[in-house]
Design a protein around this motif. Structure first.
Motif, PDB file in Angstrom:
ATOM      1  N   UNK A   1       0.823  -1.206   0.000  1.00 60.25           N
ATOM      2  CA  UNK A   1       0.000   0.000   0.000  1.00 60.25           C
ATOM      3  C   UNK A   1       0.862   1.263   0.000  1.00 60.25           C
ATOM      4  N   UNK A   2       2.035   1.216   0.629  1.00 57.04           N
ATOM      5  CA  UNK A   2       2.919   2.382   0.687  1.00 57.04           C
ATOM      6  C   UNK A   2       3.793   2.535  -0.558  1.00 57.04           C
ATOM      7  N   UNK A   3       3.931   1.469  -1.324  1.00 53.56           N
ATOM      8  CA  UNK A   3       4.797   1.496  -2.504  1.00 53.56           C
ATOM      9  C   UNK A   3       4.181   2.381  -3.584  1.00 53.56           C
ATOM     10  N   UNK A   4       4.967   3.363  -4.098  1.00 54.26           N
ATOM     11  CA  UNK A   4       4.470   4.301  -5.098  1.00 54.26           C
ATOM     12  C   UNK A   4       5.171   4.153  -6.446  1.00 54.26           C
ATOM     13  N   UNK A   5       5.964   3.116  -6.627  1.00 52.45           N
ATOM     14  CA  UNK A   5       6.681   2.942  -7.898  1.00 52.45           C
ATOM     15  C   UNK A   5       5.729   2.787  -9.062  1.00 52.45           C
ATOM     16  N   UNK A   6       4.668   2.042  -8.915  1.00 52.43           N
ATOM     17  CA  UNK A   6       3.696   1.852  -9.987  1.00 52.43           C
ATOM     18  C   UNK A   6       2.975   3.146 -10.326  1.00 52.43           C
ATOM     19  N   UNK A   7       2.710   3.974  -9.337  1.00 52.31           N
ATOM     20  CA  UNK A   7       2.014   5.237  -9.571  1.00 52.31           C
ATOM     21  C   UNK A   7       2.857   6.171 -10.439  1.00 52.31           C
ATOM     22  N   UNK A   8       4.150   6.177 -10.232  1.00 53.74           N
ATOM     23  CA  UNK A   8       5.041   7.012 -11.035  1.00 53.74           C
ATOM     24  C   UNK A   8       5.026   6.529 -12.482  1.00 53.74           C
ATOM     25  N   UNK A   9       5.011   5.236 -12.679  1.00 53.69           N
ATOM     26  CA  UNK A   9       4.954   4.681 -14.030  1.00 53.69           C
ATOM     27  C   UNK A   9       3.665   5.075 -14.728  1.00 53.69           C
ATOM     28  N   UNK A  10       2.573   5.004 -14.019  1.00 60.14           N
ATOM     29  CA  UNK A  10       1.287   5.393 -14.595  1.00 60.14           C
ATOM     30  C   UNK A  10       1.294   6.869 -14.962  1.00 60.14           C
ATOM     31  N   UNK A  11       1.880   7.699 -14.119  1.00 55.36           N
ATOM     32  CA  UNK A  11       1.976   9.131 -14.420  1.00 55.36           C
ATOM     33  C   UNK A  11       2.754   9.363 -15.710  1.00 55.36           C
ATOM     34  N   UNK A  12       3.873   8.670 -15.872  1.00 51.48           N
ATOM     35  CA  UNK A  12       4.673   8.834 -17.088  1.00 51.48           C
ATOM     36  C   UNK A  12       3.924   8.357 -18.325  1.00 51.48           C
ATOM     37  N   UNK A  13       3.197   7.284 -18.196  1.00 51.51           N
ATOM     38  CA  UNK A  13       2.427   6.773 -19.334  1.00 51.51           C
ATOM     39  C   UNK A  13       1.355   7.787 -19.739  1.00 51.51           C
ATOM     40  N   UNK A  14       0.667   8.362 -18.773  1.00 48.80           N
ATOM     41  CA  UNK A  14      -0.375   9.347 -19.064  1.00 48.80           C
ATOM     42  C   UNK A  14       0.230  10.598 -19.693  1.00 48.80           C
ATOM     43  N   UNK A  15       1.341  11.080 -19.150  1.00 47.68           N
ATOM     44  CA  UNK A  15       1.991  12.267 -19.711  1.00 47.68           C
ATOM     45  C   UNK A  15       2.488  12.010 -21.130  1.00 47.68           C
ATOM     46  N   UNK A  16       3.056  10.847 -21.358  1.00 51.08           N
ATOM     47  CA  UNK A  16       3.539  10.514 -22.698  1.00 51.08           C
ATOM     48  C   UNK A  16       2.389  10.433 -23.692  1.00 51.08           C
ATOM     49  N   UNK A  17       1.286   9.832 -23.284  1.00 53.83           N
ATOM     50  CA  UNK A  17       0.115   9.743 -24.164  1.00 53.83           C
ATOM     51  C   UNK A  17      -0.430  11.134 -24.474  1.00 53.83           C
ATOM     52  N   UNK A  18      -0.434  12.018 -23.505  1.00 51.32           N
ATOM     53  CA  UNK A  18      -0.915  13.381 -23.734  1.00 51.32           C
ATOM     54  C   UNK A  18      -0.009  14.118 -24.719  1.00 51.32           C
ATOM     55  N   UNK A  19       1.285  13.949 -24.584  1.00 51.19           N
ATOM     56  CA  UNK A  19       2.223  14.612 -25.496  1.00 51.19           C
ATOM     57  C   UNK A  19       2.063  14.079 -26.917  1.00 51.19           C
ATOM     58  N   UNK A  20       1.905  12.768 -27.052  1.00 53.60           N
ATOM     59  CA  UNK A  20       1.715  12.179 -28.382  1.00 53.60           C
ATOM     60  C   UNK A  20       0.412  12.678 -28.993  1.00 53.60           C
TER      61      UNK A  20
END
Length: 69
Positions: free
Chosen positions: A9-28
């Motif tokens: 529950x405390x691990x945020x590594x996956x959340x950072x990955x999701x953020x990058x995927x969303x930002x990359x999709x928005x830029x594309x």
């Protein structure tokens, strides 16, 4: 098992990955929109240039050059 759940529950590594995927999709997506807009503008400009050159007339002037002494 409870320790594993608390750590998960405390691990945020996956959340950072999701953020990058969303930002990359928005830029594309924005790049695709910009590409279509620039392409449409370039096509309109080239059509205008073609019409102007088609309707243009070129006068040729012949001049006689005489050498000076």
């Amino acid at each position: 098992m409870i320790k594993f759940i608390k750590n998960f529950r405390k691990d945020e590594d996956g959340a950072v990955t999701v953020d990058w995927v969303v930002l990359t999709a928005a830029i594309v997506g924005l790049a695709a929109v910009a590409y279509t807009q620039v392409g449409a503008g370039a096509n309109a400009l080239s059509d205008d240039v073609e019409k102007a050159l088609t309707n243009a007339t070129v006068d040729t002037v012949t001049t006689k050059i005489t050498p000076t002494k």
